[in-house]
Design a protein around this motif. Sequence first.
Motif, PDB file in Angstrom:
ATOM      1  N   PRO A 191      -9.555 -36.810   4.972  1.00 32.17           N
ATOM      2  CA  PRO A 191     -11.000 -37.021   5.040  1.00 32.17           C
ATOM      3  C   PRO A 191     -11.733 -35.830   5.657  1.00 32.17           C
ATOM      4  O   PRO A 191     -11.255 -35.208   6.618  1.00 32.17           O
ATOM      5  N   TYR A 234     -16.922 -39.820   7.137  1.00 27.85           N
ATOM      6  CA  TYR A 234     -15.830 -39.025   6.566  1.00 27.85           C
ATOM      7  C   TYR A 234     -15.815 -39.253   5.068  1.00 27.85           C
ATOM      8  O   TYR A 234     -15.886 -40.397   4.603  1.00 27.85           O
ATOM      9  N   THR A 236      -5.205 -47.390   8.824  1.00 26.89           N
ATOM     10  CA  THR A 236      -5.948 -46.574   7.860  1.00 26.89           C
ATOM     11  C   THR A 236      -5.396 -45.155   7.819  1.00 26.89           C
ATOM     12  O   THR A 236      -5.183 -44.585   6.738  1.00 26.89           O
ATOM     13  N   ARG A 237      -5.162 -44.574   8.995  1.00 24.32           N
ATOM     14  CA  ARG A 237      -4.639 -43.204   9.042  1.00 24.32           C
ATOM     15  C   ARG A 237      -3.281 -43.109   8.348  1.00 24.32           C
ATOM     16  O   ARG A 237      -3.008 -42.163   7.606  1.00 24.32           O
ATOM     17  N   LEU A 260      -3.865 -43.249   4.553  1.00 18.89           N
ATOM     18  CA  LEU A 260      -4.424 -42.011   4.017  1.00 18.89           C
ATOM     19  C   LEU A 260      -3.364 -40.916   3.949  1.00 18.89           C
ATOM     20  O   LEU A 260      -3.273 -40.165   2.964  1.00 18.89           O
ATOM     21  N   VAL A 291     -11.765 -44.679   9.972  1.00 22.68           N
ATOM     22  CA  VAL A 291     -10.669 -43.706  10.028  1.00 22.68           C
ATOM     23  C   VAL A 291      -9.944 -43.734  11.369  1.00 22.68           C
ATOM     24  O   VAL A 291      -8.815 -43.251  11.471  1.00 22.68           O
ATOM     25  N   ILE A 351     -13.698 -39.130   1.722  1.00 21.69           N
ATOM     26  CA  ILE A 351     -12.325 -39.144   1.224  1.00 21.69           C
ATOM     27  C   ILE A 351     -12.346 -38.670  -0.216  1.00 21.69           C
ATOM     28  O   ILE A 351     -12.893 -39.334  -1.095  1.00 21.69           O
ATOM     29  N   GLU A 373     -16.525 -43.488  11.198  1.00 14.86           N
ATOM     30  CA  GLU A 373     -15.486 -43.146  12.170  1.00 14.86           C
ATOM     31  C   GLU A 373     -14.662 -44.359  12.561  1.00 14.86           C
ATOM     32  O   GLU A 373     -13.454 -44.260  12.791  1.00 14.86           O
TER      33      GLU A 373
END
Length: 468
Positions: free
Chosen positions: A448, A465, A437-438, A441, A432, A467, A429
């Motif tokens: 994720p 999470y 990072t968000r 992604l 992410v 991926i 956690e």
Amino acid sequence: MSEIETLFGVLRQSADEPVVDMLERMVREAPDHALSKMNALHLAGQSGLGEEQVIGGLLHAVGLGILEMTWSVMCPSCAGVLSANKSLKTVNSPQYHCAFCAAGYETTLDNLVEVTFTVSPRVRKIAAHNAEELPLAEYYRQVFWSSAIDLPADLDGLLRELTLEAVDLPSGERAILSLQVPAGTLIVFDPVTHTAQFLEVKGEETSERQNLSLIFNKAEVPVDAVALRPGSLRLALENRTDARVLPAVWVANQRLDDLLTRRKPSLTAKRLLTNQTFRDLYRTDTLAIGQRLKILSLTFLFSDLKDSTGLYEHVGDLVAFDLVNEHFRLLQEIIAAEKGAVVKTIGDAVMATFETPDRAIAAAIRMREAMSELGAQRQQQGLLLKMGIHEGSCLAVTLNGQQDYFGQTVNIASRVQGLAASRSIVVTEAVVDNAETRTLLEANGLNPTPRSVALSGIADKVSVYEIP
């Protein structure tokens, strides 16, 4: 051919050509102060070169004796250097105190220790090599303040505006200053001994002369602020050290705050420890045995080849050995390109570190694709990586003769990797939740999938999470 030409010729064999050109030009043409406490990230920004390129070039230049490297403990508030060290091994105090800011700080490698580079006297002698002869403004620029503070070109003029008086006081001598002190907070500060005396000036203005004596010596004795009234002050200063001191009476106001908050990015110890060139050159001589330095946030990536035992059985030892070595080469290349470093390999597994979670994610995505391409090229479609990523605090230590990391963050990252199956990347956690990072992604169209798992040796369940 001169020694300088010879040294830079050798440097061209290991460092990128544009970086060597920049360094050689600086050594030949730059003013003295530009060659003292060189800031790798600032140099990269000014020259338009990549940060990793510049850092690598500077490190190779240190190895050849062109530059010298300094690990400076700096105050986060004023950017003053509290301790300058030729090696990280001598950064051994659990806490450092800044007299100028009257504040103490726990020793961490995140933002308290910066790394700078100064030209070696064998290549070019500059004024900073003899700090005893630097005038006040240049002493502050080249010795006291770290490379993280963005100082104006006319520092001398600005210091005259921010100080009531300053004096260059040789060893064993005394000086008497006659001042008119205004209401507010004043700081009598010497950057050589890191001695400070705060003066709280308030109340009605006095017509009587006030007197205050200060002695500069090597003893670090905390002193309370002195209460004064606006008006005349006779300030007696005595230097009992074996070197000159540079006391000045600073006015603590908004202009001083504005100066101290002017910052530029600098190379932290944490960033350097996650640089592949640094690890290649200094992996066995960074920390002393038993030394432990705290890092508040570091990202760990663990990877392992899926069913590598079956690979050896399927293609034979020679082919498998070649594949595994090529896999290591590709992974290290990608990790270094994403501002990370391989800490060690264990069998077919890799342990790497990154300064931030988004760089680890970026590396993992590229590593996954690289393994798919390698498998297709070698007709080994089953060449897959299992990867796990976690971010948190840890200790930088020496283990088995090389610089390594210790702590629960490392343990969790290793166990999270064990949850990965085939091409999936499993992250915690903390990874992410990182904003960069968000964004990364989302840009890659990756969503994720969360789940809660129990990890061996960890009391509470951990949110992870996957991926895809």
